[in-house]
Scaffold this motif. Structure first.
Motif, short mmCIF file in Angstrom:
data_model
loop_
_atom_site.label_atom_id
_atom_site.label_comp_id
_atom_site.label_asym_id
_atom_site.label_seq_id
_atom_site.Cartn_x
_atom_site.Cartn_y
_atom_site.Cartn_z
N LEU A 34 0.85 -1.18 0.00
CA LEU A 34 0.00 0.00 0.00
C LEU A 34 0.88 1.23 0.00
O LEU A 34 1.78 1.36 0.83
N LYS A 35 0.65 2.13 -0.94
CA LYS A 35 1.33 3.43 -0.97
C LYS A 35 0.28 4.50 -0.74
O LYS A 35 -0.74 4.54 -1.43
N VAL A 36 0.53 5.36 0.24
CA VAL A 36 -0.40 6.41 0.61
C VAL A 36 0.27 7.75 0.31
O VAL A 36 1.38 8.02 0.77
N PHE A 37 -0.43 8.60 -0.46
CA PHE A 37 0.10 9.88 -0.90
C PHE A 37 -0.65 11.02 -0.23
O PHE A 37 -1.88 11.03 -0.18
N ILE A 38 0.10 12.01 0.25
CA ILE A 38 -0.45 13.21 0.88
C ILE A 38 0.04 14.41 0.08
O ILE A 38 1.23 14.53 -0.21
N GLN A 39 -0.89 15.29 -0.27
CA GLN A 39 -0.56 16.45 -1.09
C GLN A 39 -0.64 17.73 -0.26
O GLN A 39 -1.52 17.87 0.60
N GLY A 40 0.28 18.63 -0.52
CA GLY A 40 0.24 19.92 0.16
C GLY A 40 1.52 20.69 -0.05
O GLY A 40 2.37 20.30 -0.86
N LYS A 41 1.62 21.77 0.68
CA LYS A 41 2.83 22.59 0.64
C LYS A 41 3.57 22.38 1.95
O LYS A 41 2.97 22.25 3.01
N PRO A 42 4.89 22.37 1.90
CA PRO A 42 5.66 22.24 3.14
C PRO A 42 5.35 23.38 4.11
O PRO A 42 5.27 24.54 3.71
N ASP A 43 5.16 23.03 5.34
CA ASP A 43 4.97 24.00 6.41
C ASP A 43 6.22 24.88 6.50
O ASP A 43 7.35 24.38 6.43
N GLU A 44 6.02 26.17 6.66
CA GLU A 44 7.16 27.10 6.70
C GLU A 44 8.08 26.82 7.88
O GLU A 44 9.29 26.97 7.76
N HIS A 45 7.52 26.43 9.01
CA HIS A 45 8.33 26.21 10.20
C HIS A 45 9.01 24.83 10.18
O HIS A 45 10.22 24.73 10.35
N TRP A 88 -12.36 0.93 0.22
CA TRP A 88 -12.55 0.83 1.67
C TRP A 88 -11.42 1.54 2.42
O TRP A 88 -11.67 2.28 3.37
N ILE A 89 -10.19 1.33 1.98
CA ILE A 89 -9.05 2.01 2.61
C ILE A 89 -9.21 3.52 2.47
O ILE A 89 -9.04 4.27 3.43
N ILE A 103 -4.12 6.72 -3.29
CA ILE A 103 -3.53 5.51 -2.74
C ILE A 103 -3.31 4.53 -3.88
O ILE A 103 -4.03 4.54 -4.88
N GLU A 104 -2.29 3.73 -3.70
CA GLU A 104 -2.00 2.66 -4.64
C GLU A 104 -1.96 1.37 -3.83
O GLU A 104 -1.29 1.30 -2.80
N LEU A 105 -2.71 0.38 -4.28
CA LEU A 105 -2.71 -0.92 -3.63
C LEU A 105 -2.26 -1.96 -4.65
O LEU A 105 -2.88 -2.12 -5.69
N TYR A 106 -1.16 -2.64 -4.33
CA TYR A 106 -0.63 -3.69 -5.20
C TYR A 106 -0.99 -5.04 -4.59
O TYR A 106 -0.60 -5.35 -3.47
N GLY A 112 -2.31 -3.99 -9.59
CA GLY A 112 -2.80 -3.12 -8.53
C GLY A 112 -3.83 -2.13 -8.96
O GLY A 112 -4.30 -2.14 -10.11
N VAL A 113 -4.18 -1.25 -8.05
CA VAL A 113 -5.20 -0.24 -8.23
C VAL A 113 -4.65 1.10 -7.77
O VAL A 113 -3.99 1.18 -6.73
#
Length: 118
Positions: A34-45, A88-89, A103-106, A112-113
């Motif tokens: 399972l690969k879980v991806f989170i998107q965003g900008k790095p926090d400045e601090h 479901w995940i 998410i990627e599920l192999y 995979g998906v």
């Protein structure tokens, strides 16, 4: 920008809705990745999108639910195709990880998906 973290779990399942004689109608197992991806900008601090430890902690209950289990016994997964497991995940993670982007599920190293909540 996206960050990701990989996890693995070993589970058994069978596909009750496939035709008689299909090999996946019988119980069998996989080592899922399972690969879980989170998107965003790095926090400045902090300089990160999310602490990888927090991501690991958010995923831990899902891994605990699926690892070394018969997936068909998990509520909501009575027809546990790779697609249905992925949905479901996603549905389990999205409320606790609002920046979840995909998410990627192999099910095998070559099968995979990829799901983005569509």
């Amino acid at each position: 920008m996206e960050i990701y973290k990989e996890f693995s779990f070993d589970s058994a399942h069978f596909l009750p809705n496939v035709p008689e004689g299909h090999k996946c109608k019988n119980m069998h197992g996989h080592t899922y990745k399972l690969k879980v991806f989170i998107q965003g900008k790095p926090d400045e601090h902090y300089g990160w999108i999310m602490d990888f430890k927090e991501l690991k902690d958010a995923i831990a209950p899902i891994i605990d639910t699926l690892d070394h289990k018969l997936i068909n016994d998990v509520p909501g997964l009575q027809n546990p195709t790779a697609e249905n497991i992925t949905i479901w995940i996603w549905n389990t993670l999205k409320p606790v990880l609002p920046k979840l982007s995909r998410i990627e599920l192999y099910e095998t190293p070559t099968t995979g998906v990829i799901y983005s909540g569509e």
